[in-house]
Write an enzyme that holds these catalytic residues in place. Sequence first.
Site, short mmCIF file in Angstrom:
data_model
loop_
_atom_site.label_atom_id
_atom_site.label_comp_id
_atom_site.label_asym_id
_atom_site.label_seq_id
_atom_site.Cartn_x
_atom_site.Cartn_y
_atom_site.Cartn_z
N GLU A 171 0.86 -1.17 -0.10
CA GLU A 171 -0.18 -0.08 -0.19
C GLU A 171 0.66 1.40 -0.12
O GLU A 171 1.99 1.22 0.43
CB GLU A 171 -0.91 -0.16 1.43
CG GLU A 171 -0.39 -0.41 2.55
CD GLU A 171 0.94 0.33 2.88
OE1 GLU A 171 0.92 1.50 2.78
OE2 GLU A 171 1.78 -0.25 3.39
N GLU A 318 4.43 -0.47 0.78
CA GLU A 318 4.60 -0.48 -0.77
C GLU A 318 4.63 -2.00 -1.12
O GLU A 318 4.41 -2.45 -2.25
CB GLU A 318 5.76 -0.01 -1.49
CG GLU A 318 6.06 1.51 -1.36
CD GLU A 318 7.25 2.00 -1.96
OE1 GLU A 318 7.91 1.16 -3.01
OE2 GLU A 318 7.52 3.23 -1.80
#
Lengths: 348, 348
Positions: A171, A318
């Site tokens: 994310e 991420e």
Amino acid sequence: MTEMIGTVATRTALKEQLQRRIDQRAKPLGSLGRLEELALQLGLIAGSLTPDLGAARILVFAADHGITAEGVTAFPSAVTRDVAKLVLAGTAGINVCARATGADVVLIDAGLLEPLPPHAHLLDRRIRAGTRNARHEPAMTQVECDQALAAGAAIVKNLRSDGVGIIGFGEIGIGNTSASSLIAHAITGIGLAGLIGPGAGAPAAGLEHKRAVLQAAAQRISLGDLKLPDRSREALRQFGGFEIAMMAGAMHAAAEEGQVVIVDGFISTTAALVAVAMQASVRDALVFAHCSAEPGHLMLLDHLDAKPVLELNLRLGEGTGAALAIPLVRAAEYMLRDMADLPSPPLA
Amino acid sequence: MTEMIGTVATRTALKEQLQRRIDQRAKPLGSLGRLEELALQLGLIAGSLTPDLGAARILVFAADHGITAEGVTAFPSAVTRDVAKLVLAGTAGINVCARATGADVVLIDAGLLEPLPPHAHLLDRRIRAGTRNARHEPAMTQVECDQALAAGAAIVKNLRSDGVGIIGFGEIGIGNTSASSLIAHAITGIGLAGLIGPGAGAPAAGLEHKRAVLQAAAQRISLGDLKLPDRSREALRQFGGFEIAMMAGAMHAAAEEGQVVIVDGFISTTAALVAVAMQASVRDALVFAHCSAEPGHLMLLDHLDAKPVLELNLRLGEGTGAALAIPLVRAAEYMLRDMADLPSPPLA
């Protein structure tokens, strides 16, 4: 290569068969340590003694958070989109980690403030231009929350046709450690203060300011009367964000599809917490990649009885940790499928 | 892609440039944790701010040990060759781990009791059909020991032409935890008893029997008067084996060549200990893959001030842990070389 075990009546029987197969591989008993535990889990997820998991993909869900207006982050919301652009350019942290581990990367715009130009590796699943400010009002409407959950599920349903069976969840979202701390507190009952850390960086006004804002947000409503799973869904709606909701929906669908879900750091684990609260059997599909440096992460892992496979002191998000865990999943898969059996008599 | 830094006068200057480059990558400062430490080390090894390490290869050194005649192992020496055959067949533990991590595997016969048939992935570097029984006499002659060290170095010198810059070190050798415990004790002075564990499995006569045999072997000669590096070389000669000596020679050469050496478990770490004792600068080239379940391994890692990147409770050997660490090395390489820089102003 997959030898389906449709004839095996129960999960217990499959588990015993898998354990026997692992024990009979050409090695001293138990000598592949954590890989053997992973192999058992993968076999159960795939429902096969010889799983052929297929390709690995990292899904990076990006969205913005209204609560950033309260000064709870080191960086402004615009940085969410800046990092998302690097992901599409192939030069973010997740790209180098994914390239090192044989995975491809797809970015999902779950609700950035400003949309990105079309790109081959971008899915536009924007629910709204960022969540509302959860300090003062619910981050999402009920409809938006349901849309985000459904969009996540729909993304996963399309992955089988691409041959993807291993999904890493990452994310990007300035403000999403705040949302995660609030959701995690509401679901687990763990003290909010302990669940709050610096995220990508402590805000200029200090971590105490972040704590005060989140305490106020938590006190805005009372979720204590709601039972799970309703409480988890309402916490998700109240605190956001769109990327967390979409991840939770996607994890739920992946578990149903018999895909391997690799959970990354604190935010990804919060999404897993929501998904498990909504349906307990999702837990079986989850491989926890690493324990991040964000202090709340370890507490959530403990709550989920999860033992991550890596310990690298990462705190980038991420999906970087999830990507780095893929080769371990792959080695466990190959061990179960392709390794020789012991000669007879066996190695003790 | 490699931007050589021939103009950088000193290692210190390069280190500062590398650290600055790592800090300027597009991520919060320090947020890639252990990968950042690895990246710094890789840059120093390669002598470059943008290292292009090349292919990864696992070298599996196999040899037999005369001390197995004393009943110190769970398995007979013949198992060394059985496992070596599985490596060549592509179905041993190391093959599945290497396949999961993008490495190829080469087996070196450093001194099996019985030779293997020719094979494309086999190097015949047999010094002798197994070492002599170190309980009663030196495992090798001085000439044999020198031959093994030189053979290891020669193997590595040929790897550059294959484009290999990352070398994982594994071994197969029934009896080689015994040799390793004796060598490690002689070099480090750590109490022998604490360095003795079950290896691939405790012998039928029990671990106490293994301890008694190794104590007797250690008392056969006195190495205390010798200083390092002579003591390490003499310990190697006295206790064997050919695979450990060949690994030590290969690690030494790899360090000189600016290649990345990935050290596997207890036996591989013992070879590293020998190589470092012979030349201290070898230490800089070593990446320690994991801490194995063999109890002496942690002590050797501490002695070498080594912090392994994985903790998977492995104790198979063959280079399995080294293979699993390759993607982490690769991610650190790509981070240094291919990741975007921070925008200006930087993320704090």
